[in-house]
Design a protein around this motif. Structure first.
Motif, PDB file in Angstrom:
ATOM      1  N   GLU A   2      -3.301 -10.806 -14.775  1.00 55.44           N
ATOM      2  CA  GLU A   2      -4.313 -10.791 -13.705  1.00 55.44           C
ATOM      3  C   GLU A   2      -3.792 -10.142 -12.433  1.00 55.44           C
ATOM      4  O   GLU A   2      -4.577  -9.671 -11.617  1.00 55.44           O
ATOM      5  N   ILE A   3      -2.469 -10.118 -12.258  1.00 53.89           N
ATOM      6  CA  ILE A   3      -1.913  -9.528 -11.040  1.00 53.89           C
ATOM      7  C   ILE A   3      -2.159  -8.025 -11.000  1.00 53.89           C
ATOM      8  O   ILE A   3      -2.275  -7.437  -9.926  1.00 53.89           O
ATOM      9  N   VAL A   4      -2.296  -7.394 -12.168  1.00 55.97           N
ATOM     10  CA  VAL A   4      -2.577  -5.961 -12.218  1.00 55.97           C
ATOM     11  C   VAL A   4      -3.953  -5.694 -11.620  1.00 55.97           C
ATOM     12  O   VAL A   4      -4.159  -4.677 -10.948  1.00 55.97           O
ATOM     13  N   LEU A   5      -4.873  -6.602 -11.809  1.00 56.79           N
ATOM     14  CA  LEU A   5      -6.217  -6.440 -11.250  1.00 56.79           C
ATOM     15  C   LEU A   5      -6.201  -6.519  -9.719  1.00 56.79           C
ATOM     16  O   LEU A   5      -7.121  -6.031  -9.069  1.00 56.79           O
ATOM     17  N   VAL A   6      -5.180  -7.119  -9.164  1.00 51.11           N
ATOM     18  CA  VAL A   6      -5.046  -7.194  -7.711  1.00 51.11           C
ATOM     19  C   VAL A   6      -4.210  -6.024  -7.183  1.00 51.11           C
ATOM     20  O   VAL A   6      -4.536  -5.430  -6.151  1.00 51.11           O
ATOM     21  N   LEU A   7      -3.143  -5.688  -7.898  1.00 45.36           N
ATOM     22  CA  LEU A   7      -2.216  -4.676  -7.406  1.00 45.36           C
ATOM     23  C   LEU A   7      -2.781  -3.259  -7.452  1.00 45.36           C
ATOM     24  O   LEU A   7      -2.482  -2.455  -6.572  1.00 45.36           O
ATOM     25  N   ILE A   8      -3.582  -2.941  -8.439  1.00 44.82           N
ATOM     26  CA  ILE A   8      -4.151  -1.584  -8.533  1.00 44.82           C
ATOM     27  C   ILE A   8      -5.108  -1.310  -7.371  1.00 44.82           C
ATOM     28  O   ILE A   8      -4.964  -0.293  -6.686  1.00 44.82           O
ATOM     29  N   PRO A   9      -6.082  -2.159  -7.085  1.00 45.73           N
ATOM     30  CA  PRO A   9      -6.930  -1.888  -5.912  1.00 45.73           C
ATOM     31  C   PRO A   9      -6.145  -1.920  -4.596  1.00 45.73           C
ATOM     32  O   PRO A   9      -6.417  -1.128  -3.690  1.00 45.73           O
ATOM     33  N   LEU A  10      -5.173  -2.801  -4.499  1.00 48.21           N
ATOM     34  CA  LEU A  10      -4.355  -2.868  -3.292  1.00 48.21           C
ATOM     35  C   LEU A  10      -3.575  -1.569  -3.091  1.00 48.21           C
ATOM     36  O   LEU A  10      -3.495  -1.054  -1.975  1.00 48.21           O
ATOM     37  N   SER A  11      -3.005  -1.031  -4.160  1.00 43.91           N
ATOM     38  CA  SER A  11      -2.267   0.227  -4.036  1.00 43.91           C
ATOM     39  C   SER A  11      -3.201   1.383  -3.703  1.00 43.91           C
ATOM     40  O   SER A  11      -2.834   2.281  -2.946  1.00 43.91           O
ATOM     41  N   LEU A  12      -4.411   1.393  -4.211  1.00 39.12           N
ATOM     42  CA  LEU A  12      -5.376   2.435  -3.877  1.00 39.12           C
ATOM     43  C   LEU A  12      -5.800   2.343  -2.414  1.00 39.12           C
ATOM     44  O   LEU A  12      -5.975   3.372  -1.746  1.00 39.12           O
ATOM     45  N   ILE A  13      -5.950   1.137  -1.909  1.00 46.13           N
ATOM     46  CA  ILE A  13      -6.299   0.952  -0.499  1.00 46.13           C
ATOM     47  C   ILE A  13      -5.159   1.432   0.392  1.00 46.13           C
ATOM     48  O   ILE A  13      -5.385   2.124   1.387  1.00 46.13           O
ATOM     49  N   LEU A  14      -3.932   1.079   0.048  1.00 46.93           N
ATOM     50  CA  LEU A  14      -2.780   1.531   0.823  1.00 46.93           C
ATOM     51  C   LEU A  14      -2.632   3.052   0.776  1.00 46.93           C
ATOM     52  O   LEU A  14      -2.278   3.678   1.781  1.00 46.93           O
ATOM     53  N   LEU A  15      -2.917   3.658  -0.355  1.00 50.36           N
ATOM     54  CA  LEU A  15      -2.876   5.110  -0.463  1.00 50.36           C
ATOM     55  C   LEU A  15      -3.931   5.744   0.435  1.00 50.36           C
ATOM     56  O   LEU A  15      -3.659   6.727   1.128  1.00 50.36           O
ATOM     57  N   ALA A  16      -5.137   5.180   0.446  1.00 45.85           N
ATOM     58  CA  ALA A  16      -6.203   5.718   1.296  1.00 45.85           C
ATOM     59  C   ALA A  16      -5.835   5.595   2.771  1.00 45.85           C
ATOM     60  O   ALA A  16      -6.082   6.524   3.555  1.00 45.85           O
ATOM     61  N   VAL A  17      -5.224   4.496   3.174  1.00 45.57           N
ATOM     62  CA  VAL A  17      -4.808   4.314   4.560  1.00 45.57           C
ATOM     63  C   VAL A  17      -3.717   5.332   4.925  1.00 45.57           C
ATOM     64  O   VAL A  17      -3.748   5.929   6.008  1.00 45.57           O
ATOM     65  N   ALA A  18      -2.762   5.557   4.026  1.00 46.59           N
ATOM     66  CA  ALA A  18      -1.698   6.522   4.290  1.00 46.59           C
ATOM     67  C   ALA A  18      -2.264   7.931   4.427  1.00 46.59           C
ATOM     68  O   ALA A  18      -1.844   8.690   5.303  1.00 46.59           O
ATOM     69  N   VAL A  19      -3.223   8.294   3.601  1.00 46.61           N
ATOM     70  CA  VAL A  19      -3.838   9.615   3.684  1.00 46.61           C
ATOM     71  C   VAL A  19      -4.609   9.753   4.995  1.00 46.61           C
ATOM     72  O   VAL A  19      -4.548  10.801   5.649  1.00 46.61           O
ATOM     73  N   MET A  20      -5.303   8.721   5.417  1.00 48.68           N
ATOM     74  CA  MET A  20      -6.044   8.769   6.682  1.00 48.68           C
ATOM     75  C   MET A  20      -5.090   8.918   7.873  1.00 48.68           C
ATOM     76  O   MET A  20      -5.372   9.686   8.800  1.00 48.68           O
ATOM     77  N   ILE A  21      -3.977   8.216   7.863  1.00 47.02           N
ATOM     78  CA  ILE A  21      -3.004   8.331   8.948  1.00 47.02           C
ATOM     79  C   ILE A  21      -2.394   9.727   8.974  1.00 47.02           C
ATOM     80  O   ILE A  21      -2.209  10.315  10.038  1.00 47.02           O
ATOM     81  N   PHE A  22      -2.095  10.282   7.793  1.00 44.83           N
ATOM     82  CA  PHE A  22      -1.547  11.630   7.732  1.00 44.83           C
ATOM     83  C   PHE A  22      -2.546  12.655   8.252  1.00 44.83           C
ATOM     84  O   PHE A  22      -2.185  13.549   9.011  1.00 44.83           O
ATOM     85  N   ARG A  23      -3.803  12.529   7.873  1.00 50.77           N
ATOM     86  CA  ARG A  23      -4.832  13.451   8.359  1.00 50.77           C
ATOM     87  C   ARG A  23      -4.992  13.349   9.869  1.00 50.77           C
ATOM     88  O   ARG A  23      -5.179  14.351  10.554  1.00 50.77           O
ATOM     89  N   TRP A  24      -4.939  12.136  10.410  1.00 47.53           N
ATOM     90  CA  TRP A  24      -5.029  11.951  11.863  1.00 47.53           C
ATOM     91  C   TRP A  24      -3.871  12.658  12.560  1.00 47.53           C
ATOM     92  O   TRP A  24      -4.056  13.305  13.594  1.00 47.53           O
ATOM     93  N   ALA A  25      -2.660  12.527  12.018  1.00 48.46           N
ATOM     94  CA  ALA A  25      -1.485  13.139  12.627  1.00 48.46           C
ATOM     95  C   ALA A  25      -1.589  14.661  12.600  1.00 48.46           C
ATOM     96  O   ALA A  25      -1.234  15.329  13.569  1.00 48.46           O
ATOM     97  N   VAL A  26      -2.085  15.214  11.512  1.00 45.32           N
ATOM     98  CA  VAL A  26      -2.219  16.668  11.416  1.00 45.32           C
ATOM     99  C   VAL A  26      -3.283  17.167  12.383  1.00 45.32           C
ATOM    100  O   VAL A  26      -3.090  18.171  13.077  1.00 45.32           O
ATOM    101  N   ARG A  27      -4.386  16.471  12.481  1.00 45.29           N
ATOM    102  CA  ARG A  27      -5.465  16.896  13.378  1.00 45.29           C
ATOM    103  C   ARG A  27      -5.083  16.784  14.851  1.00 45.29           C
ATOM    104  O   ARG A  27      -5.572  17.542  15.681  1.00 45.29           O
ATOM    105  N   ASN A  28      -4.225  15.856  15.191  1.00 43.05           N
ATOM    106  CA  ASN A  28      -3.829  15.672  16.582  1.00 43.05           C
ATOM    107  C   ASN A  28      -2.591  16.482  16.955  1.00 43.05           C
ATOM    108  O   ASN A  28      -2.045  16.310  18.046  1.00 43.05           O
TER     109      ASN A  28
END
Length: 72
Positions: A2-28
């Motif tokens: 059952e932990i896989v059902l929690v870790l996969i969405p959590l890792s996808l959310i963290l990846l999306a946050v990292a991509v958003m921060i990187f895009r912000w840094a490039v744009r600024n």
């Protein structure tokens, strides 16, 4: 298993946050001048200053008396 059902969405959310921060840094413009700070450290700005503007000179205190560095 059952932990896989929690870790996969959590890792996808963290990846999306990292991509958003990187895009912000490039744009600024955080990655615009990568060589400037590396070259700036090589130049000595203290030599260009007037010693009278600095307020105190090397080896002297602010009131003009020499420092007592050596205690012989």
């Amino acid at each position: 298993m059952e932990i896989v059902l929690v870790l996969i969405p959590l890792s996808l959310i963290l990846l999306a946050v990292a991509v958003m921060i990187f895009r912000w840094a490039v744009r600024n413009g955080q990655y615009d001048d990568l060589d400037g700070p590396a070259h700036r450290i090589l130049f000595d700005d203290d030599l260009a200053e007037d010693p009278e503007k600095r307020g105190s000179r090397a080896g002297k205190e602010a009131d003009g008396a020499p420092r007592a560095d050596n205690t012989d």
